[in-house]
Design a protein around this motif. Structure first.
Motif, mmCIF file in Angstrom:
data_model
loop_
_atom_site.group_PDB
_atom_site.id
_atom_site.type_symbol
_atom_site.label_atom_id
_atom_site.label_comp_id
_atom_site.label_asym_id
_atom_site.label_seq_id
_atom_site.Cartn_x
_atom_site.Cartn_y
_atom_site.Cartn_z
ATOM 1 N N HIS A 91 26.902 22.976 -17.366
ATOM 2 C CA HIS A 91 26.377 21.937 -17.970
ATOM 3 C C HIS A 91 27.438 21.145 -18.853
ATOM 4 O O HIS A 91 27.410 19.822 -18.869
ATOM 5 N N TYR A 92 28.329 21.783 -19.721
ATOM 6 C CA TYR A 92 29.293 21.089 -20.350
ATOM 7 C C TYR A 92 30.212 20.119 -19.415
ATOM 8 O O TYR A 92 30.383 18.940 -19.757
ATOM 9 N N GLN A 93 30.521 20.816 -18.300
ATOM 10 C CA GLN A 93 31.318 19.903 -17.497
ATOM 11 C C GLN A 93 30.797 18.753 -16.693
ATOM 12 O O GLN A 93 31.184 17.814 -16.606
ATOM 13 N N THR A 94 29.378 18.940 -16.332
ATOM 14 C CA THR A 94 28.538 17.856 -15.887
ATOM 15 C C THR A 94 28.222 16.894 -16.744
ATOM 16 O O THR A 94 28.311 15.490 -16.475
ATOM 17 N N THR A 95 28.068 17.107 -18.060
ATOM 18 C CA THR A 95 28.067 16.177 -19.178
ATOM 19 C C THR A 95 29.165 15.367 -19.432
ATOM 20 O O THR A 95 29.109 14.233 -19.410
ATOM 21 N N ARG A 96 30.214 16.345 -19.561
ATOM 22 C CA ARG A 96 31.788 15.554 -20.036
ATOM 23 C C ARG A 96 31.983 14.636 -18.950
ATOM 24 O O ARG A 96 32.653 13.432 -19.073
ATOM 25 N N THR A 97 31.931 14.938 -17.597
ATOM 26 C CA THR A 97 32.456 14.075 -16.387
ATOM 27 C C THR A 97 31.267 13.195 -16.189
ATOM 28 O O THR A 97 31.781 12.335 -15.310
ATOM 29 N N ILE A 122 31.357 23.741 -7.029
ATOM 30 C CA ILE A 122 30.858 22.559 -8.105
ATOM 31 C C ILE A 122 31.707 22.451 -9.012
ATOM 32 O O ILE A 122 32.084 21.302 -9.506
ATOM 33 N N GLY A 123 31.949 23.577 -9.897
ATOM 34 C CA GLY A 123 32.817 23.420 -10.803
ATOM 35 C C GLY A 123 34.322 22.844 -10.461
ATOM 36 O O GLY A 123 34.906 21.955 -11.072
ATOM 37 N N ASN A 124 34.822 23.283 -9.176
ATOM 38 C CA ASN A 124 36.080 22.739 -8.758
ATOM 39 C C ASN A 124 36.005 21.149 -8.405
ATOM 40 O O ASN A 124 36.954 20.354 -8.559
ATOM 41 N N ALA A 125 34.836 20.661 -7.794
ATOM 42 C CA ALA A 125 34.539 19.102 -7.577
ATOM 43 C C ALA A 125 34.664 18.522 -9.141
ATOM 44 O O ALA A 125 35.092 17.353 -8.914
ATOM 45 N N MET A 126 34.422 19.043 -10.021
ATOM 46 C CA MET A 126 34.294 18.233 -11.278
ATOM 47 C C MET A 126 35.626 18.418 -11.891
ATOM 48 O O MET A 126 36.234 17.482 -12.429
ATOM 49 N N LYS A 127 36.288 19.685 -11.778
ATOM 50 C CA LYS A 127 37.712 19.886 -12.258
ATOM 51 C C LYS A 127 38.685 18.973 -11.591
ATOM 52 O O LYS A 127 39.524 18.382 -12.186
ATOM 53 N N TYR A 128 38.430 18.536 -10.289
ATOM 54 C CA TYR A 128 39.443 17.710 -9.438
ATOM 55 C C TYR A 128 38.880 16.407 -9.332
ATOM 56 O O TYR A 128 39.210 15.994 -7.973
ATOM 57 N N HIS A 129 37.964 15.901 -10.102
ATOM 58 C CA HIS A 129 37.355 14.692 -9.819
ATOM 59 C C HIS A 129 38.309 13.489 -9.960
ATOM 60 O O HIS A 129 39.508 13.698 -10.632
ATOM 61 N N HIS A 130 38.195 12.451 -9.046
ATOM 62 C CA HIS A 130 39.031 11.335 -9.137
ATOM 63 C C HIS A 130 38.952 10.692 -10.394
ATOM 64 O O HIS A 130 37.929 10.278 -10.915
ATOM 65 N N PRO A 131 40.102 10.478 -11.022
ATOM 66 C CA PRO A 131 40.124 9.819 -12.509
ATOM 67 C C PRO A 131 39.285 8.273 -12.584
ATOM 68 O O PRO A 131 39.041 8.045 -13.589
ATOM 69 N N GLY A 132 39.551 7.584 -11.283
ATOM 70 C CA GLY A 132 38.950 6.308 -11.394
ATOM 71 C C GLY A 132 37.445 6.238 -10.951
ATOM 72 O O GLY A 132 37.052 4.887 -10.927
ATOM 73 N N ARG A 155 33.218 8.530 -11.142
ATOM 74 C CA ARG A 155 32.492 9.280 -11.678
ATOM 75 C C ARG A 155 32.177 10.253 -10.485
ATOM 76 O O ARG A 155 31.923 9.943 -9.163
ATOM 77 N N PRO A 156 32.235 11.768 -10.938
ATOM 78 C CA PRO A 156 32.057 12.702 -9.879
ATOM 79 C C PRO A 156 30.807 12.597 -9.179
ATOM 80 O O PRO A 156 29.738 12.511 -9.926
#
Length: 184
Positions: free
Chosen positions: A49-55, A83-93, A95-96
């Motif tokens: 939840h924290y990662q999905t909200t933050r990203t 899924i956690g890795n997908a958010m961790k390594y999301h493209h900075p430009g 939205r994941p």
């Protein structure tokens, strides 16, 4: 004191990683159960939840095959890690975006987790992706254990995990599970 805290945190992470690796290699497997992909995905997302909200990640599902025979806790761990890795390594430009889908074959079920993240340079980094304590990315921090452990568990039960990726565009992790009720 800050340096000591950092060293202690790193040591704790390595110890947790070693425990995870030991569990992936040994011990008897629990009894397989019919696992609802929607339910285990929901539990994995609660943990993230924290990662999905933050990203501000957008997660979509399309389960043509709604259930699999597997270990419920392990299925949740697999989904949470990928899924956690997908958010961790999301493209900075951007939205994941993560799309999780499933389909049935004659004696197997395929689960695909596709993202629009930074992607991987597979010709260069394929050995690192599933290697123990190896990482294809230099940032953010990670132990290089989760994908290794997933592969080991799937190998033990006759399943498989594969990856396709385009650098700068995203990755797709595909999991194949046998459609049977007992571990191999």
């Amino acid at each position: 004191l800050g340096w000591l805290r950092d060293v202690s945190d790193q040591a704790g992470e390595k110890l947790d990683a070693l425990i995870c690796v030991a569990q992936a290699h040994s011990g008897s497997l629990d009894k397989f159960e019919k696992v609802s992909l929607a339910d285990v995905t929901e539990r994995a997302l609660v943990s993230l939840h924290y990662q999905t909200t933050r990203t501000r990640a957008v997660i979509k599902t399309d389960f043509a095959q709604s259930e699999v025979w597997f270990l419920p806790r392990e299925m949740e761990n697999v989904l949470q890690a990928i899924i956690g890795n997908a958010m961790k390594y999301h493209h900075p430009g951007r939205r994941p975006r993560v799309h999780i889908s499933s389909r049935a074959g004659p004696d197997y079920v395929d689960i695909a987790i596709r993202d629009n993240g930074t992607g991987l340079d597979l010709p260069r980094d394929l050995e690192k992706v599933f290697g123990l304590f190896k990482r294809a990315h230099t940032t953010p921090e990670g132990a290089g254990v989760s994908l290794y452990s997933i592969r080991r568990v799937l190998d033990r039960v006759g399943g498989a995990i594969m990856v396709t990726s385009t650098l700068g565009k995203g990755s797709c992790f595909s999991i194949r599970l046998l459609n049977n009720q007992v571990p191999v």
